[in-house]
Design a protein around this motif. Structure first.
Motif, PDB file in Angstrom:
ATOM      1  N   GLN A 139       0.531   5.788  21.413  1.00 12.18           N
ATOM      2  CA  GLN A 139       1.154   4.800  21.068  1.00 12.18           C
ATOM      3  C   GLN A 139       0.979   4.759  19.502  1.00 12.18           C
ATOM      4  N   PHE A 140      -0.141   5.517  19.220  1.00  7.28           N
ATOM      5  CA  PHE A 140      -0.461   6.089  17.397  1.00  7.28           C
ATOM      6  C   PHE A 140       0.760   6.771  17.505  1.00  7.28           C
ATOM      7  N   ILE A 141       1.574   7.842  18.196  1.00  7.65           N
ATOM      8  CA  ILE A 141       2.314   8.803  17.091  1.00  7.65           C
ATOM      9  C   ILE A 141       3.340   7.605  17.426  1.00  7.65           C
ATOM     10  N   CYS A 142       3.803   7.485  18.436  1.00 13.08           N
ATOM     11  CA  CYS A 142       5.211   6.286  18.076  1.00 13.08           C
ATOM     12  C   CYS A 142       5.342   5.765  17.530  1.00 13.08           C
ATOM     13  N   GLY A 143       3.673   4.943  17.184  1.00 18.21           N
ATOM     14  CA  GLY A 143       3.936   3.797  16.415  1.00 18.21           C
ATOM     15  C   GLY A 143       4.370   3.993  14.982  1.00 18.21           C
ATOM     16  N   CYS A 144       3.576   5.663  14.424  1.00 16.94           N
ATOM     17  CA  CYS A 144       3.950   6.302  13.187  1.00 16.94           C
ATOM     18  C   CYS A 144       5.061   6.413  12.365  1.00 16.94           C
ATOM     19  N   ALA A 151       0.350  -0.998  -0.076  1.00 18.26           N
ATOM     20  CA  ALA A 151      -0.115   0.251  -0.317  1.00 18.26           C
ATOM     21  C   ALA A 151       0.978   0.909  -0.073  1.00 18.26           C
ATOM     22  N   GLY A 152       1.993   1.529   0.099  1.00 13.65           N
ATOM     23  CA  GLY A 152       3.279   2.586   0.242  1.00 13.65           C
ATOM     24  C   GLY A 152       3.259   3.502   1.419  1.00 13.65           C
ATOM     25  N   THR A 153       4.282   3.569   1.404  1.00 14.22           N
ATOM     26  CA  THR A 153       4.770   3.584   2.896  1.00 14.22           C
ATOM     27  C   THR A 153       3.866   5.002   4.036  1.00 14.22           C
ATOM     28  N   VAL A 154       3.423   5.731   2.895  1.00 12.27           N
ATOM     29  CA  VAL A 154       2.853   6.267   4.309  1.00 12.27           C
ATOM     30  C   VAL A 154       1.268   5.527   4.904  1.00 12.27           C
ATOM     31  N   ARG A 155       0.789   5.179   3.728  1.00 13.33           N
ATOM     32  CA  ARG A 155      -0.426   4.121   4.065  1.00 13.33           C
ATOM     33  C   ARG A 155       0.213   3.392   4.867  1.00 13.33           C
ATOM     34  N   ALA A 156       1.507   2.978   4.855  1.00 16.10           N
ATOM     35  CA  ALA A 156       1.705   1.936   6.172  1.00 16.10           C
ATOM     36  C   ALA A 156       1.929   1.703   7.469  1.00 16.10           C
ATOM     37  N   VAL A 157       2.740   3.568   7.218  1.00 13.81           N
ATOM     38  CA  VAL A 157       2.816   4.396   8.531  1.00 13.81           C
ATOM     39  C   VAL A 157       1.466   3.697   9.758  1.00 13.81           C
ATOM     40  N   LEU A 158       0.761   4.867   8.573  1.00 16.83           N
ATOM     41  CA  LEU A 158      -0.366   4.699   9.080  1.00 16.83           C
ATOM     42  C   LEU A 158      -1.174   3.873  10.045  1.00 16.83           C
ATOM     43  N   LEU A 159      -1.081   3.063   8.778  1.00 18.44           N
ATOM     44  CA  LEU A 159      -1.816   1.429   9.736  1.00 18.44           C
ATOM     45  C   LEU A 159      -1.263   0.646  10.651  1.00 18.44           C
ATOM     46  N   THR A 160       0.392   0.453  10.248  1.00 19.91           N
ATOM     47  CA  THR A 160       0.904  -0.295  11.614  1.00 19.91           C
ATOM     48  C   THR A 160       0.453   0.204  12.279  1.00 19.91           C
ATOM     49  N   GLY A 161       0.473   1.956  12.550  1.00 18.67           N
ATOM     50  CA  GLY A 161       0.960   3.055  14.092  1.00 18.67           C
ATOM     51  C   GLY A 161      -0.718   2.526  14.773  1.00 18.67           C
ATOM     52  N   PHE A 162      -1.868   1.759  13.928  1.00 21.15           N
ATOM     53  CA  PHE A 162      -3.060   2.300  14.195  1.00 21.15           C
ATOM     54  C   PHE A 162      -3.616   0.788  14.707  1.00 21.15           C
ATOM     55  N   ILE A 163      -2.599  -0.159  14.722  1.00 17.42           N
ATOM     56  CA  ILE A 163      -2.664  -1.565  14.613  1.00 17.42           C
ATOM     57  C   ILE A 163      -1.941  -2.097  16.593  1.00 17.42           C
ATOM     58  N   PHE A 164      -0.739  -1.317  15.844  1.00 16.08           N
ATOM     59  CA  PHE A 164       0.452  -0.940  17.258  1.00 16.08           C
ATOM     60  C   PHE A 164      -0.068  -0.569  18.274  1.00 16.08           C
ATOM     61  N   ALA A 165      -1.045   0.255  18.412  1.00 17.13           N
ATOM     62  CA  ALA A 165      -1.718   1.534  19.853  1.00 17.13           C
ATOM     63  C   ALA A 165      -2.957   0.843  20.292  1.00 17.13           C
ATOM     64  N   LEU A 166      -3.681   0.020  19.654  1.00 17.75           N
ATOM     65  CA  LEU A 166      -5.095  -0.762  19.611  1.00 17.75           C
ATOM     66  C   LEU A 166      -4.149  -2.160  19.900  1.00 17.75           C
ATOM     67  N   TYR A 167      -2.998  -2.638  20.003  1.00 14.97           N
ATOM     68  CA  TYR A 167      -2.495  -4.515  20.285  1.00 14.97           C
ATOM     69  C   TYR A 167      -2.939  -4.017  21.214  1.00 14.97           C
ATOM     70  N   HIS A 168      -1.539  -2.719  22.255  1.00 19.21           N
ATOM     71  CA  HIS A 168      -1.324  -2.526  23.267  1.00 19.21           C
ATOM     72  C   HIS A 168      -2.664  -2.778  24.398  1.00 19.21           C
ATOM     73  N   GLY A 169      -3.896  -1.929  23.913  1.00 14.68           N
ATOM     74  CA  GLY A 169      -5.093  -2.606  24.679  1.00 14.68           C
ATOM     75  C   GLY A 169      -5.218  -1.124  25.707  1.00 14.68           C
ATOM     76  N   SER A 170      -4.732  -0.173  25.592  1.00 14.63           N
ATOM     77  CA  SER A 170      -4.358   0.871  27.298  1.00 14.63           C
ATOM     78  C   SER A 170      -5.160   1.967  26.340  1.00 14.63           C
ATOM     79  N   VAL A 171      -6.445   2.671  27.119  1.00 18.50           N
ATOM     80  CA  VAL A 171      -7.111   3.546  26.520  1.00 18.50           C
ATOM     81  C   VAL A 171      -6.182   4.994  27.182  1.00 18.50           C
ATOM     82  N   GLU A 172      -5.830   4.573  27.956  1.00 17.84           N
ATOM     83  CA  GLU A 172      -4.910   5.794  28.353  1.00 17.84           C
ATOM     84  C   GLU A 172      -3.396   6.704  27.486  1.00 17.84           C
ATOM     85  N   GLN A 173      -3.274   5.256  27.158  1.00 19.88           N
ATOM     86  CA  GLN A 173      -1.706   5.823  25.991  1.00 19.88           C
ATOM     87  C   GLN A 173      -2.632   5.541  24.630  1.00 19.88           C
TER      88      GLN A 173
END
Length: 309
Positions: free
Chosen positions: A194-199, A168-190
């Motif tokens: 974590q999304f910004i860190c993942g991106c 899907a290209g770099t830009v979309r990959a950055v957003l997609l993996t940032g999304f699942i990285f944040a979701l994987y931790h299951g932390s509401v507070e962070q």
């Protein structure tokens, strides 16, 4: 056929966004199974104490190792292909600037988000940490900083990101993996942090061509938080336990470092990857189709956590 938008280099034909989604679903499946098995063993044994906390923290790395092995074999991918190591020295400097900025400027997002959620009746959850006294800090750094950094970066910035980027290209990959990285931790507070860190970790990986800088940033993020907690350098509100003028100075400097690092990455001459419009749509669709199971489970966990369940 996939092309680099500046150099027209063909990428690996066996990498695609569907495999990125599959990797996330498989990782979540292993995580649920491993966590359930370990919980049953702990419950049956009646064990308590720091040992139990260490084992709980190891559930995710164990699941990631199992999922990674399965996905590499099933997808006919090599470690070298999805987790290259070599990169230029400047990217290590960028990594240090990133982590300084993230820890001392953006980390305040957690406190702001918690305050907003509390207005809606949300009760923050306290993280359970093992003893950080003496050698306990060393053990905690190994289990909570070193091992997760290696495992999570391999699966998220290694397997998932390189597959998503190829499809899907770099830009979309950055957003997609940032999304699942944040979701994987299951932390509401962070979630936001974590999304910004993942991106940013993904962008660092894309520019450097290596997962190592992201591993270093991830490790330092966790290790510094543990060290600051151990030596009582943070307040209950999440701020620094120092004079106000010094804290403001650090926040300003860290914000400048973060902005500088991001601009440096954005202006880097190493080309990003893009794909044709129609192919991109299909690849993104494939990512969500194969990643739906993992996204659904972790989204459910996140929602339950929002309501304190």
């Amino acid at each position: 056929m996939l092309y680099n938008y500046r150099m027209n280099l063909k990428l690996g034909d066996n990498l695609n966004a569907s495999k990125a989604g599959m990797t996330f679903s498989v990782t979540v499946a292993f995580y649920v199974v491993v966590s359930l098995i370990i919980s049953l063993i702990i419950s049956a044994s009646g064990a308590t104490g720091d040992g139990v906390l260490y084992v709980n923290y190891l559930c995710s790395p164990i699941a990631i190792v199992c999922a990674s092995a399965f996905c590499l074999y099933q997808g006919k991918m090599s470690i070298k292909q999805v987790a290259p190591a070599k990169c230029g020295a400047k990217y290590y400097l960028i990594a240090l600037l990133l982590i300084f900025g993230l820890l001392f400027s953006l980390s305040y997002l957690n406190g702001a988000l918690i305050s907003l959620l509390e207005l809606c009746g949300y009760t923050p959850r306290e993280s359970s940490l093992p003893s950080l006294e003496g050698w306990g800090l060393f053990g905690a750094i190994v289990v909570i900083a070193v091992i997760p950094a290696l495992a999570e970066e391999f699966v998220f910035r290694g397997i998932a990101f390189h597959n998503a980027q190829s499809g899907a290209g770099t830009v979309r990959a950055v957003l997609l993996t940032g999304f699942i990285f944040a979701l994987y931790h299951g932390s509401v507070e962070q979630t936001i942090y974590q999304f910004i860190c993942g991106c940013l970790f993904a962008l660092l990986t894309a520019r450097s061509g290596s997962v190592i800088p992201a591993v270093i940033v991830h490790f330092l993020n966790n290790a510094v938080i543990l060290a600051f907690t151990a030596f009582n350098l943070t307040t209950d509100a999440g701020g620094l336990n120092i004079a106000l003028w010094a804290e403001i100075l650090i926040i300003v400097l860290s914000a400048l470092c973060l902005v500088g690092a991001v601009v440096w990455l954005l202006l880097d001459k190493k080309p990003l990857v893009r794909t044709e419009k129609e192919q991109t749509k299909e690849e993104v669709k494939g990512f969500f189709v194969w990643g739906f199971a993992g996204i659904f489970v972790m989204a459910l966990i996140w929602i339950l956590g929002l309501f304190g369940l």
